[in-house]
Scaffold this motif. Structure first.
Motif, PDB file in Angstrom:
ATOM      1  N   LEU A  38      49.892  69.628 -12.460  1.00 24.09           N
ATOM      2  CA  LEU A  38      49.899  69.220 -11.055  1.00 24.09           C
ATOM      3  C   LEU A  38      48.587  68.565 -10.631  1.00 24.09           C
ATOM      4  O   LEU A  38      48.566  67.714  -9.746  1.00 24.09           O
ATOM      5  CB  LEU A  38      50.183  70.428 -10.145  1.00 24.09           C
ATOM      6  CG  LEU A  38      51.541  71.128 -10.351  1.00 24.09           C
ATOM      7  CD1 LEU A  38      51.680  72.297  -9.385  1.00 24.09           C
ATOM      8  CD2 LEU A  38      52.705  70.150 -10.173  1.00 24.09           C
ATOM      9  N   ARG A  70      56.093  60.563 -10.739  1.00 23.27           N
ATOM     10  CA  ARG A  70      56.094  61.344  -9.493  1.00 23.27           C
ATOM     11  C   ARG A  70      57.249  62.348  -9.465  1.00 23.27           C
ATOM     12  O   ARG A  70      57.783  62.660  -8.436  1.00 23.27           O
ATOM     13  CB  ARG A  70      56.169  60.393  -8.293  1.00 23.27           C
ATOM     14  CG  ARG A  70      54.801  60.081  -7.694  1.00 23.27           C
ATOM     15  CD  ARG A  70      54.797  58.715  -7.054  1.00 23.27           C
ATOM     16  NE  ARG A  70      54.524  57.688  -8.055  1.00 23.27           N
ATOM     17  CZ  ARG A  70      55.079  56.480  -8.046  1.00 23.27           C
ATOM     18  NH1 ARG A  70      55.925  56.141  -7.136  1.00 23.27           N
ATOM     19  NH2 ARG A  70      54.768  55.629  -9.003  1.00 23.27           N
ATOM     20  N   GLN A  71      57.634  62.820 -10.651  1.00 24.03           N
ATOM     21  CA  GLN A  71      58.724  63.800 -10.709  1.00 24.03           C
ATOM     22  C   GLN A  71      58.192  65.232 -10.688  1.00 24.03           C
ATOM     23  O   GLN A  71      58.852  66.154 -11.127  1.00 24.03           O
ATOM     24  CB  GLN A  71      59.570  63.609 -11.984  1.00 24.03           C
ATOM     25  CG  GLN A  71      60.551  62.478 -11.919  1.00 24.03           C
ATOM     26  CD  GLN A  71      59.849  61.155 -12.171  1.00 24.03           C
ATOM     27  OE1 GLN A  71      58.779  61.108 -12.750  1.00 24.03           O
ATOM     28  NE2 GLN A  71      60.443  60.081 -11.714  1.00 24.03           N
ATOM     29  N   ASN A  80      57.369  67.154  -8.148  1.00 27.99           N
ATOM     30  CA  ASN A  80      57.823  68.052  -7.087  1.00 27.99           C
ATOM     31  C   ASN A  80      58.832  69.081  -7.593  1.00 27.99           C
ATOM     32  O   ASN A  80      58.695  70.270  -7.355  1.00 27.99           O
ATOM     33  CB  ASN A  80      58.466  67.256  -5.952  1.00 27.99           C
ATOM     34  CG  ASN A  80      57.428  66.908  -4.908  1.00 27.99           C
ATOM     35  OD1 ASN A  80      56.338  67.489  -4.914  1.00 27.99           O
ATOM     36  ND2 ASN A  80      57.744  65.956  -4.045  1.00 27.99           N
ATOM     37  N   GLU A  81      59.834  68.571  -8.287  1.00 24.03           N
ATOM     38  CA  GLU A  81      60.886  69.462  -8.787  1.00 24.03           C
ATOM     39  C   GLU A  81      60.322  70.415  -9.842  1.00 24.03           C
ATOM     40  O   GLU A  81      60.673  71.584  -9.902  1.00 24.03           O
ATOM     41  CB  GLU A  81      62.051  68.659  -9.390  1.00 24.03           C
ATOM     42  CG  GLU A  81      62.850  67.863  -8.372  1.00 24.03           C
ATOM     43  CD  GLU A  81      62.144  66.575  -7.952  1.00 24.03           C
ATOM     44  OE1 GLU A  81      61.194  66.172  -8.641  1.00 24.03           O
ATOM     45  OE2 GLU A  81      62.539  66.011  -6.918  1.00 24.03           O
ATOM     46  N   LYS A 129      57.317  71.453 -10.060  1.00 30.51           N
ATOM     47  CA  LYS A 129      56.476  72.429  -9.365  1.00 30.51           C
ATOM     48  C   LYS A 129      57.333  73.599  -8.886  1.00 30.51           C
ATOM     49  O   LYS A 129      56.996  74.764  -9.096  1.00 30.51           O
ATOM     50  CB  LYS A 129      55.784  71.753  -8.175  1.00 30.51           C
ATOM     51  CG  LYS A 129      54.844  72.638  -7.372  1.00 30.51           C
ATOM     52  CD  LYS A 129      54.098  71.781  -6.345  1.00 30.51           C
ATOM     53  CE  LYS A 129      53.052  72.592  -5.584  1.00 30.51           C
ATOM     54  NZ  LYS A 129      53.600  73.444  -4.551  1.00 30.51           N
ATOM     55  N   HIS A 130      58.453  73.270  -8.295  1.00 26.51           N
ATOM     56  CA  HIS A 130      59.322  74.322  -7.773  1.00 26.51           C
ATOM     57  C   HIS A 130      59.872  75.189  -8.902  1.00 26.51           C
ATOM     58  O   HIS A 130      59.852  76.422  -8.841  1.00 26.51           O
ATOM     59  CB  HIS A 130      60.465  73.717  -6.956  1.00 26.51           C
ATOM     60  CG  HIS A 130      61.253  74.751  -6.234  1.00 26.51           C
ATOM     61  ND1 HIS A 130      62.411  75.311  -6.748  1.00 26.51           N
ATOM     62  CD2 HIS A 130      61.026  75.378  -5.057  1.00 26.51           C
ATOM     63  CE1 HIS A 130      62.855  76.217  -5.904  1.00 26.51           C
ATOM     64  NE2 HIS A 130      62.051  76.275  -4.865  1.00 26.51           N
TER      65      HIS A 130
END
Lengths: 239, 239
Positions: free
Chosen positions: A45, A125-126, A128-129, A131-132
């Motif tokens: 990240l 920029r993938q 976000n998913e 990270k979750h």
């Protein structure tokens, strides 16, 4: 529902200490591996190459823990000839550390892929998913180790149940990444690397689930591997 | 170099029989899992949906083997209080069946991906490389089980050494598939499925290597996990 295995009920204080020491070693190993997974996510990240390298290097420590605990378990079986619940505990520890060690292997995959992604020209920029997914897996892993440390069967069952959600989340990320690859083939390489990271998290989830199945076995003496969560609950009700 | 553990040297014939029975169960489990991996490859190569489904369904049998052997091991430790080499054997069996069970899991991934590939509209032609990787892994797995059955340390070392070749072959296939995906984005989905299959074979190779590391531990009493093949050879020379 927290159960005690009464491992402090032995005649020999030294035997108690030996058993407790192994249990603490395992918890220590678990804490280290969770930190590795957290660092594995963070280096992705924050594009932190130093942290990524540190994750890769730290894997040795986890491997050493595995060997040390294995030896301690073999030693205690040979010298103390444990019976019944003690033996169950030791066998579970032998099984559990294999899973913890493999979580460590998956964490190094996060570190390795992070290095490749950071050093590549593209900037995907993938995250976000991912990270979750990573955060869900890490929270689950904390719960798994908590269930183990406290022999807490309810938490163990929650972890087992939650793993199905992790698998669904992994499938969704995979599908999303495939779409991105189709839209822009220049991003294929990095999307694949992120897919590998997602896969690593999914595998870590599986290992966390395995650990909790051992907790159930330890507390209830019932082998609940290879069956669904519904079957596990039914089994424990019947028991 | 074949070594005997003198497991037939016990006073009690029944104890001998129990130990031998567990060893045979493990060999039987190993044979079943190798057949699963072979079928996993074959259903891919021949587009055989029935065989693919059979691989998926058969995994239950392997899981049952794991539980059965675990129970037998716990029972023998509790009732016979084995010391030294017997205990080493039993601990190794407990570790080994975890690897065999996970080879079974990887085989079902071959079956699942085969179903998706067969049912998709595209007909990928990346099977040549996968065939070679699969055959190498299967040959290695045969060797691993042979090393285990005969406690043959030389064969075990060959398997450990060969695993590095498998990893290189996997990397090459991955790269090739990335190129194909970039050339024709419509093939991304199937290329990814083949990548998952290649990854499954690579993981099966890892588990075969793990089994052989237990063989070395069993015969030499030396823990050679987490070190390179050069270090293993040096360790055995020093020993």
């Amino acid at each position: 529902m927290r159960k005690d295995l009464n491992i402090t009920g032995h005649i020999s204080k030294r035997y108690n200490d030996e058993l407790e020491q192994i249990r603490y070693l395992l918890i220590e190993m678990g804490e280290l591996v969770i930190r590795q997974v957290e660092d594995g996510l963070n280096c992705l990240l924050t594009s932190d190459t130093e942290l990524a390298q540190q994750v890769i290097d730290n894997d040795k420590k986890i491997n050493q823990f595995e060997i040390k605990i294995d030896e301690a378990c073999t030693h205690i079986i040979a010298t103390r000839q444990p019976a019944a619940s003690d033996l169950r505990l030791i066998i579970c520890i032998i099984k559990t550390i294999t899973d913890i060690e493999r979580i460590g292997d998956e964490a190094t995959k996060l570190g390795r892929n992070a290095l490749k992604i950071i050093n590549s020209e593209q900037n995907p920029r993938q995250f976000n998913e991912l990270k979750h997914l990573g955060e869900t897996v890490i929270a689950n892993l904390h719960q798994a180790m908590k269930a183990y440390a406290a022999l807490d069967i309810e938490t163990a069952l929650q972890v087992i149940e939650q793993d199905e959600q992790i698998n669904i989340e992994f499938d969704n990320i995979s599908r999303l990444l495939i779409t991105k690859m189709m839209e822009d083939p220049r991003e294929i390489k990095n999307c694949l690397r992120i897919t590998w990271c997602a896969r690593a998290f999914e595998r870590i989830g599986d290992h966390g689930k395995n650990i909790c199945e051992y907790v159930v076995f330890l507390v209830e003496g019932k082998d609940v591997r290879h069956i669904s969560i519904e079957q596990i609950k039914q089994t424990l009700k019947d028991f």
